[in-house]
Design an enzyme around this catalytic site. Structure first.
Site, PDB file in Angstrom:
ATOM      1  N   SER A 121       0.847  -1.197   0.000  1.00  0.00           N
ATOM      2  CA  SER A 121       0.000   0.000   0.000  1.00  0.00           C
ATOM      3  C   SER A 121       0.883   1.248   0.000  1.00  0.00           C
ATOM      4  CB  SER A 121      -0.926  -0.007   1.204  1.00  0.00           C
ATOM      5  OG  SER A 121      -0.259   0.485   2.331  1.00  0.00           O
ATOM      6  N   SER A 122       0.232   2.417  -0.075  1.00  0.00           N
ATOM      7  CA  SER A 122       0.977   3.678  -0.200  1.00  0.00           C
ATOM      8  C   SER A 122       1.759   4.022   1.072  1.00  0.00           C
ATOM      9  CB  SER A 122       0.013   4.805  -0.538  1.00  0.00           C
ATOM     10  OG  SER A 122      -0.942   4.929   0.490  1.00  0.00           O
ATOM     11  N   CYS A 123       1.491   3.322   2.181  1.00  0.00           N
ATOM     12  CA  CYS A 123       2.204   3.650   3.429  1.00  0.00           C
ATOM     13  C   CYS A 123       3.670   3.248   3.379  1.00  0.00           C
ATOM     14  CB  CYS A 123       1.514   3.012   4.630  1.00  0.00           C
ATOM     15  SG  CYS A 123       1.733   1.243   4.638  1.00  0.00           S
ATOM     16  N   LYS A 176       5.550  -4.409   4.614  1.00  0.00           N
ATOM     17  CA  LYS A 176       5.173  -4.318   3.194  1.00  0.00           C
ATOM     18  C   LYS A 176       6.401  -4.051   2.309  1.00  0.00           C
ATOM     19  CE  LYS A 176       0.858  -5.256   3.314  1.00  0.00           C
ATOM     20  NZ  LYS A 176       0.373  -6.454   2.618  1.00  0.00           N
ATOM     21  N   TYR A 184       3.693  -1.817   9.884  1.00  0.00           N
ATOM     22  CA  TYR A 184       3.025  -2.336   8.689  1.00  0.00           C
ATOM     23  C   TYR A 184       3.867  -1.991   7.456  1.00  0.00           C
ATOM     24  CZ  TYR A 184      -0.922  -3.006   5.477  1.00  0.00           C
ATOM     25  OH  TYR A 184      -1.757  -3.433   4.476  1.00  0.00           O
ATOM     26  N   HIS A 201     -11.464   3.195   7.315  1.00  0.00           N
ATOM     27  CA  HIS A 201     -10.828   4.273   6.568  1.00  0.00           C
ATOM     28  C   HIS A 201     -11.874   5.362   6.318  1.00  0.00           C
ATOM     29  CE1 HIS A 201      -8.014   0.870   5.272  1.00  0.00           C
ATOM     30  NE2 HIS A 201      -7.324   1.673   6.045  1.00  0.00           N
TER      31      HIS A 201
END
Ligand SMILES: NC(=O)c1ccc[n+]([C@@H]2O[C@H](COP(=O)([O-])OP(=O)(O)OC[C@H]3O[C@@H](n4cnc5c(N)ncnc54)[C@H](OP(=O)(O)O)[C@@H]3O)[C@@H](O)[C@H]2O)c1
Length: 321
Positions: free
Chosen positions: A114-116, A147, A143, A186
């Site tokens: 994901s974008s995180c 990732k 997280y 979210h």
């Protein structure tokens, strides 16, 4: 986009890991249009953190292709409260599935992040090469590190073993199967639920945390699943691929759009005493968009479809708080 190589899903045994989740179930819906056999296994049968369980299942089922959409997922509060779960579960799931995929000679694997993964203070829009250029957002670093390790696992197995394992990093997703639990959700499911309840109780206002000025990007999960299948079929390369629309919207405008879709007639107000978060978080999706892929849903259409799903599934949707 570098290194194109067509992969045909026709006739293939395709495992969707995490098939009950929002993204996994969207990939299953999307695969109905492909002439392939879809494999699934529930957590009750194989906990993907268990190496022996994963190896045994993979050896028995021998999938040709894998979409790795299983993960321990959550918002800032969950990440901050359960850092050990977020880093341990995700590292174990991806290491077990990727190693077993290599052992069982899986032809193609797509890992979802994901974008995180990008640094906290990264130039916008965030391009793929911004990875590991600065410190991460501390609240979800557990997280994010897991990732990033998933991306690196795919790259390492490609380099050492020639495995065709790729990674995709979607922006914020929403759609059927989303989590409407206000403690974990979210922004879109939270706003849909709050607007729905405000309409039901004839409330006069709907409050948005912060100033409403931060901008965020959203992609309908069925579009994300379509992009995953597109990447599985057309992309073969070392670098991960951002999956987004290239467009973002201020949170206040989003709240007004959600109110309109839900039919909430009151006013949307802001609460500037609450934190705003990062001013902007937009994926640079130019690499993906250059391949000709486009999302099908506008934001309004996606919200309408998701709200209809929420109303139809209000008894079973994830919304305990
Ligand atoms: N949602 C978003 O906005 C978003 C955005 C970008 C990227 N992503 C990525 O997409 C992926 C999936 O996200 P999601 O939103 O679909 O999450 P989700 O709805 O929470 O689904 C996660 C899935 O993983 C399964 N799972 C978790 N731990 C497992 C374990 N130990 N053993 C077996 N299965 C396990 C869950 O199984 P159960 O059904 O048994 O719980 C569930 O099916 C994640 O990698 C996430 O980073 C999501």
């Amino acid at each position: 986009m570098a290194a194109k190589q067509k992969y045909d899903l026709a006739g293939k045994r395709v495992w969707v890991a995490g098939h009950r989740g929002m993204v996994g179930s969207a990939i299953i819906r999307r695969l109905e249009c492909e002439d392939c056999e879809v494999l699934t296994v529930g957590r009750d049968r194989v906990d993907l953190r268990d190496q022996a369980g994963v190896r045994g299942w993979m050896a028995e089922q021998k999938p040709d292709a894998v979409f790795l959409a299983a993960a321990t997922v959550g918002g800032i509060l969950a990440n901050d409260s359960y850092p050990a779960d977020f880093i341990y579960d995700n590292l174990m799931i991806e290491a077990n599935v990727i190693e077993a995929a290599y052992r069982e000679e899986v032809e193609k694997l797509l890992f979802l992040g994901s974008s995180c993964i990008y640094p906290k203070l990264v130039p916008q829009p965030m391009s793929e090469d911004a990875l590991l250029t600065g410190p991460l957002e501390p609240t979800n670093q557990w997280y994010a590190v897991a990732k990033i390790a998933g991306i690196k696992l795919c790259q390492a197995y490609r380099r050492q073993h020639g495995a065709d394992f790729i990674s995709a990093m979607p922006t914020n997703l929403y759609g059927p199967g989303d989590n409407f639990d206000l403690e974990k959700s979210h922004v879109i499911p939270a706003l849909l639920r709050k607007a729905h309840e405000a309409k039901r109780t004839h409330a006069s206002t709907l409050t948005v945390w912060g100033t409403g000025s931060p901008r965020r990007e959203f992609l309908h999960v069925d579009d994300a699943a379509d992009a995953m299948v597109h990447l599985m079929k057309t992309y073969s390369g070392d670098e991960h691929t951002n999956v987004g629309t290239g467009n973002d919207i201020p949170i206040l405008e989003l709240a007004e759009l959600v109110s309109d879709v839900v039919g909430f007639q009151g006013r949307v107000v802001t609460d500037p005493s609450k934190p705003d978060g990062t001013p902007r978080k937009l994926m640079d999706a130019s690499k993906l968009l250059a391949t000709g892929w486009r999302p099908k849903y506008t934001l309004r259409e996606g919200l309408e479809q998701t709200y209809a799903w929420f109303c139809e599934n209000i008894e079973t949707a994830r919304m305990s708080a």
